[in-house]
Each structure stands twice: as C-alpha cells, then as structure tokens.
Design an enzyme around this catalytic site. Structure first.
Site, mmCIF file in Angstrom:
data_model
loop_
_atom_site.group_PDB
_atom_site.id
_atom_site.type_symbol
_atom_site.label_atom_id
_atom_site.label_comp_id
_atom_site.label_asym_id
_atom_site.label_seq_id
_atom_site.Cartn_x
_atom_site.Cartn_y
_atom_site.Cartn_z
ATOM 1 N N GLY A 1 0.826 -1.202 0.000
ATOM 2 C CA GLY A 1 0.000 0.000 0.000
ATOM 3 C C GLY A 1 0.857 1.246 0.000
ATOM 4 N N SER B 1 3.910 7.109 3.858
ATOM 5 C CA SER B 1 4.534 6.142 4.784
ATOM 6 C C SER B 1 5.851 5.618 4.222
ATOM 7 C CB SER B 1 3.576 4.993 5.091
ATOM 8 O OG SER B 1 3.002 4.474 3.907
ATOM 9 N N ASP C 1 1.991 -1.623 -4.838
ATOM 10 C CA ASP C 1 0.653 -1.034 -5.043
ATOM 11 C C ASP C 1 0.300 -1.154 -6.529
ATOM 12 O OD1 ASP C 1 -1.625 0.850 -5.091
ATOM 13 O OD2 ASP C 1 -0.840 1.591 -3.186
ATOM 14 N N GLY D 1 -6.011 2.427 -6.390
ATOM 15 C CA GLY D 1 -6.811 2.711 -5.205
ATOM 16 C C GLY D 1 -7.571 1.511 -4.680
ATOM 17 N N HIS E 1 -8.439 -2.386 2.736
ATOM 18 C CA HIS E 1 -8.919 -2.648 4.096
ATOM 19 C C HIS E 1 -10.209 -3.468 4.125
ATOM 20 C CE1 HIS E 1 -5.634 -0.327 5.207
ATOM 21 N NE2 HIS E 1 -6.157 0.541 6.044
ATOM 22 N N HIS F 1 -1.391 -1.242 9.929
ATOM 23 C CA HIS F 1 -1.981 0.092 10.120
ATOM 24 C C HIS F 1 -3.507 0.016 10.201
ATOM 25 C CE1 HIS F 1 -2.339 4.571 9.055
ATOM 26 N NE2 HIS F 1 -1.867 4.450 10.284
ATOM 27 N N ASP F 2 -4.095 1.035 10.799
ATOM 28 C CA ASP F 2 -5.559 1.180 10.887
ATOM 29 C C ASP F 2 -6.199 0.056 11.691
ATOM 30 O OD1 ASP F 2 -5.581 3.577 9.198
ATOM 31 O OD2 ASP F 2 -5.035 2.196 7.591
HETATM 32 N N1 SAH Z 1 0.524 3.586 3.119
HETATM 33 C C1 SAH Z 1 -0.148 4.725 2.500
HETATM 34 C C2 SAH Z 1 -1.638 4.526 2.302
HETATM 35 C C3 SAH Z 1 -2.029 3.308 1.515
HETATM 36 S S1 SAH Z 1 -3.729 3.395 0.988
HETATM 37 C C4 SAH Z 1 0.073 5.971 3.346
HETATM 38 O O1 SAH Z 1 0.355 5.858 4.533
HETATM 39 O O2 SAH Z 1 -0.069 7.068 2.854
HETATM 40 C C5 SAH Z 1 -3.973 1.756 0.403
HETATM 41 C C6 SAH Z 1 -3.353 1.455 -0.944
HETATM 42 O O3 SAH Z 1 -3.500 0.047 -1.166
HETATM 43 C C7 SAH Z 1 -3.988 2.146 -2.148
HETATM 44 O O4 SAH Z 1 -3.048 2.972 -2.776
HETATM 45 C C8 SAH Z 1 -4.444 0.989 -3.064
HETATM 46 O O5 SAH Z 1 -4.200 1.215 -4.446
HETATM 47 C C9 SAH Z 1 -3.590 -0.170 -2.561
HETATM 48 N N2 SAH Z 1 -4.183 -1.472 -2.825
HETATM 49 C C10 SAH Z 1 -5.419 -1.911 -2.462
HETATM 50 N N3 SAH Z 1 -5.610 -3.186 -2.879
HETATM 51 C C11 SAH Z 1 -4.468 -3.556 -3.534
HETATM 52 C C12 SAH Z 1 -4.049 -4.750 -4.202
HETATM 53 N N4 SAH Z 1 -4.847 -5.826 -4.272
HETATM 54 N N5 SAH Z 1 -2.828 -4.773 -4.757
HETATM 55 C C13 SAH Z 1 -2.021 -3.691 -4.698
HETATM 56 N N6 SAH Z 1 -2.348 -2.540 -4.071
HETATM 57 C C14 SAH Z 1 -3.563 -2.467 -3.498
HETATM 58 MG MG MG Z 2 -3.485 3.247 6.591
#
Ligand code: SAH
Ligand code: MG
Length: 217
Positions: free
Chosen positions: A54, A60, A79, A83, A152, A177-178
C-alpha cells in the site's frame, strides 16, 4: 530480537527534508504513527530489506525509506496504484486530484514518484507496481519488516497477510496500520489481521495510534 529505539536520538536518520516531504504528502498517516513506523524500520533494517503493502502517494514510504537508507538497505513498496475500494469516488477516502482524467480511474503512481524524488529517496525505495497477492506469488526475498497498509476490505487485508507474512525473517517485525479494536472507530479487518498474526505466533509489541507492531520470534 530488534528493539524499537526510544529516546532523543531516534529521529536522526529521518532528515528534515524527508520529514517535511512526508508531512506534506497526500496520505493516511499521522506524524506520530509515521515516526513510530520509522523507528520500527530502524530496528528491523539490519536484518533485511523493508516491504510495504500500500504505497498510495508515498507518505509512509518516506518514514520507512529513510530507515532503510540509513541501514544501507531498501524499501520495496507494492501497489497497483488504482486505489482501494475505500479510495474510490463516493467513498470516504476519495481524493479527486488523484484521478487520471484520461481514464477516469485513480492513478497514484505519479504522486509516489514525486514524493520519492522530493524526499531524495529514489535510490532507496523501489516501487513494485502490481496486484499484491499476484506479486507475492512470484516473490522470494525475506524481509526485516513487513508493513501491511493495502486494501482494508476483510478478504483483501487477510490476503495480504497470508501472502506476505511468510517472508518476515525470524526476529523481524510485522506492522499493521488502521487497527481499531472498537468498530465505532473504524473498519475491523486490520484488527482481525492483528488477531490472526497473534494466533500464528507473532508477539504483540508497541501500539501508536492505529499502528501496531508485532515481532516474529
Ligand atoms: N501507506 C499509505 C496509504 C495506503 S492506501 C500511506 O500511509 O499514505 C492503500 C493502498 O492500497 C492504495 O493505494 C491501493 O491502491 C492499494 N491497494 C489496495 N488493494 C491492492 C491490491 N490488491 N494490490 C495492490 N495494491 C492495493
Ligand atoms: Mg493506513
């Protein structure tokens, strides 16, 4: 086993330039949680590379990438950049600025590249662009720290855990996280992942906000 470092010297590997970029980047990581993530990265980077699921726009990744750089290793950040469900239009965490006007789909990869360039981390953070479980099926590198912060939804978060947790080295760290124990505070999937990790033998460690760090014995 590595200890999370505390005390006044804990931020010395997070230079002011990188910290400013991390704070300004789009994303979902409060500064205190980012600094806790950086400390976990510092503690684990002597064991092996760091791995993030992610990337989004790289917020992060700056906290972790600086820790990797200081230890002479790298951060891989995975990623597909389109999204998560919760980032799409109409959902709570949607940002119209990250929509590609050509396709109408989210594309956060250009934002990640800018964040890494601005933070001076292009040599230290390796973007892996693809679907997380698919990448994992072809992965072979053991890691000092795994940070799970991808989709999530219950099935997505659990698939990330099942796909990637076997790559955490003995003595290494798992950060999630979260994590909200109370459903009133947020979605439960990351908490269920945390419970599963404890059941699988990870040892619960530090909590900072919604960030939880576990140790692999
Ligand atoms: N770590 C980041 C936030 C991540 S948001 C920060 O702290 O700013 C979650 C991310 O997970 C998104 O960008 C989304 O594209 C990615 N994501 C969700 N499902 C996914 C998958 N199956 N494979 C790859 N990336 C994925
Ligand atoms: Mg998060």
């Amino acid at each position: 086993a590595p200890q999370e470092q505390e005390g006044p010297r804990r931020h010395v590997t997070l230079d002011q330039r990188a910290l400013t970029v991390a704070r300004a980047a789009k994303g979902f990581m409060p500064d205190d949680e980012g600094l806790a993530l950086h400390r976990a990265g510092q503690a684990a980077a002597a064991l092996g590379p760091l791995l993030e699921i992610g990337s989004y726009c790289g917020k992060s990744a700056v906290y972790l990438g600086t820790a990797a750089r200081a230890a002479g290793t790298v951060l891989f950040t995975v990623d597909h950049h389109h999204g998560s469900e919760e980032n799409q239009a109409g959902w709570e965490h949607h940002d119209p600025e990250v929509v590609d006007p050509r396709t109408g789909r989210m594309d956060t990869l250009p934002f990640l590249r800018r964040t890494l360039e601005d933070a001076g981390l292009e040599a230290d953070v390796i973007a892996v662009v693809g679907d997380s479980p698919t990448v994992a099926r072809h992965w072979a590198t053991r890691v000092g720290l795994l940070f799970i912060d991808g989709g999530h939804a219950e099935d997505v978060a659990m698939a990330d855990y099942e796909s990637w947790s076997p790559f955490v080295l003995p003595g290494g760290l798992l950060a999630i996280h979260d994590v909200f124990e109370d459903a009133a505070d947020g979605g439960q999937a990351p908490f269920h992942v945390w419970q599963r990790a404890v059941a699988d033998g990870f040892t619960a460690g530090a909590t900072t906000g919604s960030l939880r760090v576990l140790h692999r014995p």
